[in-house]
Design a protein around this motif. Structure first.
Motif, PDB file in Angstrom:
ATOM      1  N   LYS A 208       0.796  -1.225   0.000  1.00 42.18           N
ATOM      2  CA  LYS A 208       0.000   0.000   0.000  1.00 42.18           C
ATOM      3  C   LYS A 208       0.827   1.272   0.000  1.00 42.18           C
ATOM      4  O   LYS A 208       0.292   2.366   0.140  1.00 42.18           O
ATOM      5  CB  LYS A 208      -0.918   0.010   1.246  1.00 42.18           C
ATOM      6  CG  LYS A 208      -1.859  -1.174   1.332  1.00 42.18           C
ATOM      7  CD  LYS A 208      -2.912  -1.120   0.243  1.00 42.18           C
ATOM      8  CE  LYS A 208      -3.576  -2.457  -0.034  1.00 42.18           C
ATOM      9  NZ  LYS A 208      -4.491  -2.895   0.979  1.00 42.18           N
ATOM     10  N   ILE A 299      -0.576  -8.962  16.029  1.00 44.17           N
ATOM     11  CA  ILE A 299      -1.768  -8.134  15.848  1.00 44.17           C
ATOM     12  C   ILE A 299      -2.708  -8.865  14.888  1.00 44.17           C
ATOM     13  O   ILE A 299      -2.299  -9.243  13.793  1.00 44.17           O
ATOM     14  CB  ILE A 299      -1.410  -6.760  15.247  1.00 44.17           C
ATOM     15  CG1 ILE A 299      -0.464  -5.993  16.170  1.00 44.17           C
ATOM     16  CG2 ILE A 299      -2.676  -5.964  14.949  1.00 44.17           C
ATOM     17  CD1 ILE A 299      -0.013  -4.648  15.601  1.00 44.17           C
ATOM     18  N   GLU A 330     -11.458 -12.676   7.721  1.00 46.49           N
ATOM     19  CA  GLU A 330     -11.907 -13.997   7.259  1.00 46.49           C
ATOM     20  C   GLU A 330     -12.122 -14.934   8.447  1.00 46.49           C
ATOM     21  O   GLU A 330     -12.854 -15.918   8.350  1.00 46.49           O
ATOM     22  CB  GLU A 330     -10.861 -14.624   6.321  1.00 46.49           C
ATOM     23  CG  GLU A 330     -10.583 -13.838   5.027  1.00 46.49           C
ATOM     24  CD  GLU A 330      -9.440 -12.813   5.146  1.00 46.49           C
ATOM     25  OE1 GLU A 330      -9.118 -12.396   6.284  1.00 46.49           O
ATOM     26  OE2 GLU A 330      -8.903 -12.421   4.101  1.00 46.49           O
ATOM     27  N   SER A 358     -10.318  -7.592  -1.082  1.00 46.57           N
ATOM     28  CA  SER A 358     -10.711  -8.091   0.237  1.00 46.57           C
ATOM     29  C   SER A 358     -11.680  -7.144   0.934  1.00 46.57           C
ATOM     30  O   SER A 358     -12.594  -7.586   1.626  1.00 46.57           O
ATOM     31  CB  SER A 358      -9.489  -8.257   1.133  1.00 46.57           C
ATOM     32  OG  SER A 358      -8.663  -9.251   0.621  1.00 46.57           O
ATOM     33  N   THR A 359     -11.465  -5.861   0.766  1.00 42.89           N
ATOM     34  CA  THR A 359     -12.325  -4.876   1.424  1.00 42.89           C
ATOM     35  C   THR A 359     -13.750  -4.976   0.875  1.00 42.89           C
ATOM     36  O   THR A 359     -14.731  -4.977   1.635  1.00 42.89           O
ATOM     37  CB  THR A 359     -11.755  -3.455   1.223  1.00 42.89           C
ATOM     38  OG1 THR A 359     -10.337  -3.503   1.379  1.00 42.89           O
ATOM     39  CG2 THR A 359     -12.340  -2.491   2.227  1.00 42.89           C
TER      40      THR A 359
END
Ligand code: ADP
Ligand code: MG
Length: 403
Positions: A208, A299, A330, A358-359
């Protein structure tokens, strides 16, 4: 500031399609379940407006798409017959699936079409020439039609024959879906209603980086979640337990933070996080302050305090773009942070744009897709736009205003 699309592109509304043979590059790359059935048909539905527009004008509609990764050969389970059937059911109109996308049989089938007829060419990626962008293959595809329409936003970041090759041989225009996708991203990047917030998450900061670097100079607020929060926390000197930290990106992340400070952008990291020994279902979880992650824990999600902070910040935004889940959604134990962000956006009275495979998947699973302003049909293409880079498939189209 860099423009996302240098020139406005011509759309199907600016060209006479009546009675013409029109080759439409659509994105029918739908997820299949284990039985090979269509698991989810959002992309097929999203292509309906363009197809209807063309049929209503008596165009002869020649659809093409890829599906999956057949590696340049025929793979029976990746034939587009299922897509043709679903499309036909949705349109209430016959859609003829052809057995190939080029060659004499395809040519004669196309020659026999009447106005309003629809055919769907076979999976483009059964031919290795598609991904290699071979001119001879592009020319064969182009020879089937008089006009080319790109409506495949989800494939427009690819330099493939059906995306960038065919438009060299035909008048080439954008379909209605492509127009909407490009228009939405261009508007929020160049002229957003403010305050404008970006929520960026996902597994890795390296996926990203370009998005972060572009968006930081456009937003009022940047919210960071997901696995990549670990690299942000590490860049500030905090311990992150066993979380995956991309040490080669620490400087890049520090630069983004410095830019945020300099430009007065509010940068929000999670105040607390859900941690676990492993990213597995059924494993014990704990909520801890983000600055006190225990050794041996990773995390897995943002914590409830972070979800409160993020919700509060987002509630006063007028434009929000979201890419990358807040946790490993998921797995049910780690889905709450992502669900909370999705819920705030669903209720926001402003523009909400969801990008990323995925979002989008998460928002759809929560049943909240209908409540967003725009849920992008493209993963990689949406990321490319958010990175401020041009899409090859869009660049290849004719400029608006040209004859
Ligand atoms: P998108 O496809 O929307 O662009 P990404 O591909 O960047 O999103 O990220 C999606 C993936 O990130 C998901 O599979 C999710 O499980 C994973 N992810 C989110 N949070 C974490 C985390 N804390 N640790 C590991 N993976 C994570
Ligand atoms: Mg992804």
């Amino acid at each position: 500031m860099q423009n996302v699309i240098p020139r406005r592109k011509k759309t199907i509304r600016e060209i006479d399609v009546r009675g013409k043979r029109v080759l439409v590059r659509a994105d029918f790359n739908v997820p299949l379940d284990e039985d090979g059935a269509i698991a989810e048909d959002t992309r097929i539905r999203a292509s309906l407006p363009t197809i209807r527009y063309l049929c209503e004008r008596d165009a002869r509609v020649i659809l093409c798409s890829h599906l999956g990764r057949p590696q340049g050969r025929v793979v029976e389970r990746l034939r587009l017959t299922l897509v043709a059937n679903r499309l036909s059911a949705l349109l209430g109109w016959p859609v003829v699936a052809l057995r190939d996308c080029v060659g004499p049989e395809v040519e004669s089938a196309v020659a026999e079409m009447s106005g309003g007829d629809i055919v769907l060419l076979e999976n483009l990626r059964f031919h290795p020439e598609e991904k290699k962008d071979e001119p001879a293959f592009a020319e064969k595809l182009a020879s089937l039609a008089e006009i080319y329409v790109n409506d495949a936003f989800g494939a427009s970041h690819r330099v493939h024959a059906s995306v960038v090759g065919v438009p060299e041989y035909l008048p080439a225009v954008a379909g209605l879906l492509l127009e909407r996708e490009i228009g939405t991203f261009t508007r929020i990047l160049e002229d957003p209603e403010r305050p404008f917030a970006a929520v960026i998450g996902g597994a890795k900061v390296s996926d990203k980086l370009e998005v972060l670097e572009n968006i930081i100079s456009r937003v009022n607020t940047l919210i960071i979640g997901g696995g990549m929060a670990a690299t942000f926390l590490a860049s500030q000197g905090y311990g992150t337990g066993a979380s995956h930290v991309e040490t080669d990106r620490l400087d890049a992340v520090r630069e983004i933070s410095a830019k945020a400070t300099k430009r007065g952008v509010r940068l929000l990291l999670p105040r607390d996080v859900v941690v676990a020994e492993r990213l597995e279902t059924g494993i014990p979880t704990r909520v801890v302050p983000a600055t006190e992650i225990p050794d041996g824990r990773v995390i897995a999600d943002i914590g409830p305090g972070a979800a409160d902070d993020f919700s509060h910040e987002l509630a006063s935004s007028r434009t929000v773009v979201w890419n990358g889940p807040m946790g490993v959604f998921e797995i049910p134990e780690f889905a709450e942070g992502t669900r909370r962000v999705a819920a705030v956006l669903a209720n926001l009275r402003g523009t909400t744009v969801i990008g990323g495979g995925s979002t989008t998947d998460a928002v759809e699973r929560f049943g909240l897709a209908d409540q967003m302003t725009h849920v992008s049909t493209g993963g990689g293409a949406a990321l490319t736009m958010l990175s401020g880079k041009p899409l090859p498939g869009v660049m290849a189209l004719d400029d608006a205003g040209t004859p």
